[in-house]
Motif scaffolding. Structure first.
Motif, PDB file in Angstrom:
ATOM      1  N   GLN A   1      -0.503  49.028  13.356  1.00 16.09           N
ATOM      2  CA  GLN A   1       0.372  50.204  13.308  1.00 16.09           C
ATOM      3  C   GLN A   1       1.145  50.243  11.992  1.00 16.09           C
ATOM      4  O   GLN A   1       1.333  51.311  11.405  1.00 16.09           O
ATOM      5  N   LEU A   2       1.581  49.085  11.527  1.00 10.81           N
ATOM      6  CA  LEU A   2       2.341  49.021  10.280  1.00 10.81           C
ATOM      7  C   LEU A   2       1.476  49.353   9.064  1.00 10.81           C
ATOM      8  O   LEU A   2       1.987  49.799   8.043  1.00 10.81           O
ATOM      9  N   ARG A   3       0.169  49.128   9.174  1.00 13.72           N
ATOM     10  CA  ARG A   3      -0.730  49.442   8.062  1.00 13.72           C
ATOM     11  C   ARG A   3      -1.050  50.927   7.981  1.00 13.72           C
ATOM     12  O   ARG A   3      -1.490  51.417   6.947  1.00 13.72           O
ATOM     13  N   GLN A   4      -0.847  51.642   9.078  1.00 14.78           N
ATOM     14  CA  GLN A   4      -1.143  53.070   9.091  1.00 14.78           C
ATOM     15  C   GLN A   4       0.016  53.866   8.513  1.00 14.78           C
ATOM     16  O   GLN A   4       1.181  53.542   8.734  1.00 14.78           O
ATOM     17  N   GLU A   5      -0.331  54.892   7.782  1.00 15.82           N
ATOM     18  CA  GLU A   5       0.688  55.739   7.159  1.00 15.82           C
ATOM     19  C   GLU A   5       0.927  56.979   8.007  1.00 15.82           C
ATOM     20  O   GLU A   5      -0.016  57.602   8.490  1.00 15.82           O
ATOM     21  N   ILE A   6       2.172  57.322   8.215  1.00 15.73           N
ATOM     22  CA  ILE A   6       2.532  58.545   8.939  1.00 15.73           C
ATOM     23  C   ILE A   6       3.028  59.561   7.916  1.00 15.73           C
ATOM     24  O   ILE A   6       4.126  59.436   7.379  1.00 15.73           O
ATOM     25  N   GLY A   7       2.199  60.529   7.607  1.00 13.53           N
ATOM     26  CA  GLY A   7       2.564  61.546   6.624  1.00 13.53           C
ATOM     27  C   GLY A   7       3.253  62.725   7.277  1.00 13.53           C
ATOM     28  O   GLY A   7       2.837  63.195   8.341  1.00 13.53           O
ATOM     29  N   LEU A   8       4.301  63.205   6.667  1.00 15.53           N
ATOM     30  CA  LEU A   8       5.026  64.349   7.215  1.00 15.53           C
ATOM     31  C   LEU A   8       5.811  65.045   6.121  1.00 15.53           C
ATOM     32  O   LEU A   8       6.016  64.494   5.040  1.00 15.53           O
ATOM     33  N   ILE A   9       6.238  66.272   6.409  1.00 11.86           N
ATOM     34  CA  ILE A   9       7.157  67.007   5.550  1.00 11.86           C
ATOM     35  C   ILE A   9       8.544  66.824   6.145  1.00 11.86           C
ATOM     36  O   ILE A   9       8.849  67.371   7.205  1.00 11.86           O
ATOM     37  N   SER A  10       9.367  66.026   5.476  1.00 17.22           N
ATOM     38  CA  SER A  10      10.661  65.654   6.030  1.00 17.22           C
ATOM     39  C   SER A  10      11.681  66.788   5.918  1.00 17.22           C
ATOM     40  O   SER A  10      11.545  67.703   5.109  1.00 17.22           O
ATOM     41  N   ASN A  11      12.694  66.696   6.767  1.00 21.11           N
ATOM     42  CA  ASN A  11      13.787  67.667   6.760  1.00 21.11           C
ATOM     43  C   ASN A  11      15.055  66.927   7.172  1.00 21.11           C
ATOM     44  O   ASN A  11      15.058  66.187   8.159  1.00 21.11           O
ATOM     45  N   SER A  12      16.117  67.118   6.422  1.00 23.71           N
ATOM     46  CA  SER A  12      17.354  66.382   6.700  1.00 23.71           C
ATOM     47  C   SER A  12      17.907  66.671   8.085  1.00 23.71           C
ATOM     48  O   SER A  12      18.595  65.846   8.682  1.00 23.71           O
ATOM     49  N   ALA A  13      17.593  67.851   8.633  1.00 29.84           N
ATOM     50  CA  ALA A  13      18.118  68.228   9.953  1.00 29.84           C
ATOM     51  C   ALA A  13      17.508  67.400  11.075  1.00 29.84           C
ATOM     52  O   ALA A  13      18.060  67.340  12.177  1.00 29.84           O
ATOM     53  N   PHE A  14      16.357  66.750  10.814  1.00 28.60           N
ATOM     54  CA  PHE A  14      15.686  65.992  11.863  1.00 28.60           C
ATOM     55  C   PHE A  14      16.529  64.815  12.346  1.00 28.60           C
ATOM     56  O   PHE A  14      16.370  64.350  13.477  1.00 28.60           O
ATOM     57  N   ALA A  15      17.408  64.310  11.504  1.00 30.22           N
ATOM     58  CA  ALA A  15      18.228  63.151  11.870  1.00 30.22           C
ATOM     59  C   ALA A  15      19.512  63.533  12.586  1.00 30.22           C
ATOM     60  O   ALA A  15      20.245  62.663  13.066  1.00 30.22           O
ATOM     61  N   ASP A  16      19.794  64.830  12.682  1.00 28.34           N
ATOM     62  CA  ASP A  16      21.030  65.268  13.336  1.00 28.34           C
ATOM     63  C   ASP A  16      20.989  64.999  14.833  1.00 28.34           C
ATOM     64  O   ASP A  16      19.941  65.144  15.478  1.00 28.34           O
ATOM     65  N   ALA A  17      22.132  64.639  15.393  1.00 31.79           N
ATOM     66  CA  ALA A  17      22.225  64.432  16.837  1.00 31.79           C
ATOM     67  C   ALA A  17      21.983  65.750  17.562  1.00 31.79           C
ATOM     68  O   ALA A  17      22.514  66.790  17.186  1.00 31.79           O
ATOM     69  N   GLY A  18      21.161  65.703  18.575  1.00 27.88           N
ATOM     70  CA  GLY A  18      20.885  66.900  19.361  1.00 27.88           C
ATOM     71  C   GLY A  18      19.840  67.816  18.761  1.00 27.88           C
ATOM     72  O   GLY A  18      19.555  68.876  19.324  1.00 27.88           O
ATOM     73  N   SER A  19      19.249  67.422  17.628  1.00 28.15           N
ATOM     74  CA  SER A  19      18.253  68.294  16.994  1.00 28.15           C
ATOM     75  C   SER A  19      17.010  68.451  17.866  1.00 28.15           C
ATOM     76  O   SER A  19      16.408  69.527  17.923  1.00 28.15           O
ATOM     77  N   GLY A  20      16.628  67.377  18.578  1.00 28.40           N
ATOM     78  CA  GLY A  20      15.460  67.458  19.445  1.00 28.40           C
ATOM     79  C   GLY A  20      15.642  68.458  20.558  1.00 28.40           C
ATOM     80  O   GLY A  20      14.762  69.281  20.840  1.00 28.40           O
ATOM     81  N   ASN A  21      16.813  68.411  21.222  1.00 24.61           N
ATOM     82  CA  ASN A  21      17.082  69.372  22.302  1.00 24.61           C
ATOM     83  C   ASN A  21      17.062  70.799  21.783  1.00 24.61           C
ATOM     84  O   ASN A  21      16.574  71.714  22.460  1.00 24.61           O
ATOM     85  N   GLN A  22      17.577  70.998  20.579  1.00 28.65           N
ATOM     86  CA  GLN A  22      17.603  72.340  20.009  1.00 28.65           C
ATOM     87  C   GLN A  22      16.193  72.822  19.649  1.00 28.65           C
ATOM     88  O   GLN A  22      15.825  73.961  19.938  1.00 28.65           O
ATOM     89  N   ILE A  23      15.397  71.959  19.040  1.00 31.61           N
ATOM     90  CA  ILE A  23      14.058  72.345  18.598  1.00 31.61           C
ATOM     91  C   ILE A  23      13.148  72.677  19.771  1.00 31.61           C
ATOM     92  O   ILE A  23      12.330  73.599  19.698  1.00 31.61           O
ATOM     93  N   PHE A  24      13.304  71.947  20.876  1.00 26.74           N
ATOM     94  CA  PHE A  24      12.407  72.152  22.009  1.00 26.74           C
ATOM     95  C   PHE A  24      13.036  73.000  23.117  1.00 26.74           C
ATOM     96  O   PHE A  24      12.496  73.076  24.219  1.00 26.74           O
ATOM     97  N   SER A  25      14.148  73.636  22.823  1.00 24.45           N
ATOM     98  CA  SER A  25      14.802  74.461  23.840  1.00 24.45           C
ATOM     99  C   SER A  25      14.203  75.863  23.928  1.00 24.45           C
ATOM    100  O   SER A  25      14.319  76.535  24.955  1.00 24.45           O
ATOM    101  N   VAL A  26      13.558  76.309  22.852  1.00 23.87           N
ATOM    102  CA  VAL A  26      12.993  77.665  22.806  1.00 23.87           C
ATOM    103  C   VAL A  26      11.506  77.602  23.101  1.00 23.87           C
ATOM    104  O   VAL A  26      10.794  76.745  22.581  1.00 23.87           O
ATOM    105  N   SER A  27      11.040  78.522  23.934  1.00 27.61           N
ATOM    106  CA  SER A  27       9.639  78.523  24.334  1.00 27.61           C
ATOM    107  C   SER A  27       8.737  79.006  23.200  1.00 27.61           C
ATOM    108  O   SER A  27       9.060  79.960  22.493  1.00 27.61           O
ATOM    109  N   LEU A  28       7.601  78.337  23.054  1.00 24.89           N
ATOM    110  CA  LEU A  28       6.617  78.764  22.062  1.00 24.89           C
ATOM    111  C   LEU A  28       5.978  80.097  22.443  1.00 24.89           C
ATOM    112  O   LEU A  28       5.690  80.931  21.590  1.00 24.89           O
TER     113      LEU A  28
END
Length: 346
Positions: A57-84
């Protein structure tokens, strides 16, 4: 490890108990079911197996486009609160794509294009969620310790990546019709549709991973350029490979007509010539094969190697490389006369 289980329709969705609340949201039910299907059972692993899994797992790279808001408390609840609000697949969309492609498509390829287009809001939400999930997978990955492997953390990373892949797949399938429309323009006798389509889908997936949704552009604008550039590169590389093989056959004094030397050589003849040449190369010894492939830029060699570079690589003199090349060419000329390549004319 204690697990919490909830039932969706007639299927069971199993989520590790110690996860953030947003991972249990109704919006992730379908994605969690897909993650369950691909989940590894770390509970059955020994400590040594867990160490190996952690190191892998440590040898595998996880590529992503980072965003400073991702580290905010409660960001997960906010992002997944609205229906797709994704629309269901539509069979007629796939049939229409197959009809308009201009080629005789297998039924399963038409089925790839049954997902409706995304609205701009749905597109942003999918990219945001995908990168948010990968962000958290990367955070937990940094906490892994091969000397103290954690089943819970390994399971959590796998689930986060699986959830991210589910969102990625929704973006890809909604844009497959775009790939179809682009690659069909590059199809000819020497570049079959299925090969271009396969390369185009891979290019589309890479575009999804590299797209920065936060810049305000639609993904289709970026993906069009990526897929078109990739298709053009594939066509050029195929042409270069054809020229290299035909040129190699000419260097062996094979009697190819002027018509066959051009790009009008038939697909069947092309594959036969390439197959015969590959077969003849296999009859050479290891050094001869390496030198011929490197000197004529065949196989994995993307450029012509000099005699000196091969001499340095093999630890012999430049003149010795020249002698081996000459000997190999003599063998190939002899074999070429035996296989009667004139039979391949179509």
């Amino acid at each position: 490890m204690t697990q919490a289980t909830s039932t969706v329709s007639d299927k069971k969705m199993t989520i590790p108990a110690r996860v953030a609340a947003w991972m249990r949201s109704a919006e992730l039910e379908a994605a969690n079911l897909a993650a369950d299907a691909a989940a590894r059972d770390y509970n059955l692993m020994s400590r040594d197996d867990l160490r190996r899994a952690t190191k892998m797992q440590l040898r595998q790279e996880i590529g992503l486009i980072s965003n400073s808001a991702f580290a905010d408390a409660g960001s997960g609840n906010q992002i997944f609160s609205v229906s797709l609000g994704l629309a269901p697949r539509q069979k007629e969309l796939g049939m229409r794509t197959a009809t308009r492609s201009g080629v005789d498509l297998p039924i399963h390829l038409g089925r790839l294009c049954e997902a409706p287009l995304l609205t701009s809001e749905q597109e942003v939400m999918l990219f945001q969620r995908m990168n948010f999930l990968l962000h958290h997978a990367a955070v937990h990955r940094r906490l892994l310790n091969p000397n103290r492997p954690s089943r819970v953390r390994l399971m959590l990373i796998d689930r986060l990546v699986s959830l991210a892949n589910w969102h990625r797949d929704r973006i890809v399938e909604a844009n497959l019709r775009l790939v179809f429309s682009i690659v069909k323009k590059f199809v000819n006798a020497n570049n079959p549709f299925d090969e271009l389509l396969s390369d185009g889908i891979v290019a589309l997936m890479r575009a999804v991973e590299k797209f920065d949704y936060d810049r305000g552009f639609r993904f289709s604008t970026y993906a069009t350029q990526v897929v078109r550039r990739n298709s053009y590169r594939t066509v050029v590389m195929n042409q270069q490979e054809r020229q290299k093989v035909v040129g190699g056959l000419q260097d062996m004094n094979l009697d190819l007509s002027d018509e066959d030397r051009g790009s009008s050589i038939s697909e069947g003849r092309w594959h036969e010539l390439r197959s015969r040449l590959a077969s003849m190369l296999e009859d050479l010894d290891r050094r001869e094969k390496l030198i011929i492939r490197a000197r004529f830029s065949l196989g994995s060699h993307r450029k012509v190697h000099t005699l000196q570079s091969l001499a340095d690589r093999l630890g012999i003199s430049k003149e010795r490389v020249r002698q081996i090349e000459r000997r190999a060419m003599d063998k190939l000329r002899s074999m070429a006369g035996e296989v009667q390549l004139a039979e391949l004319e179509v």
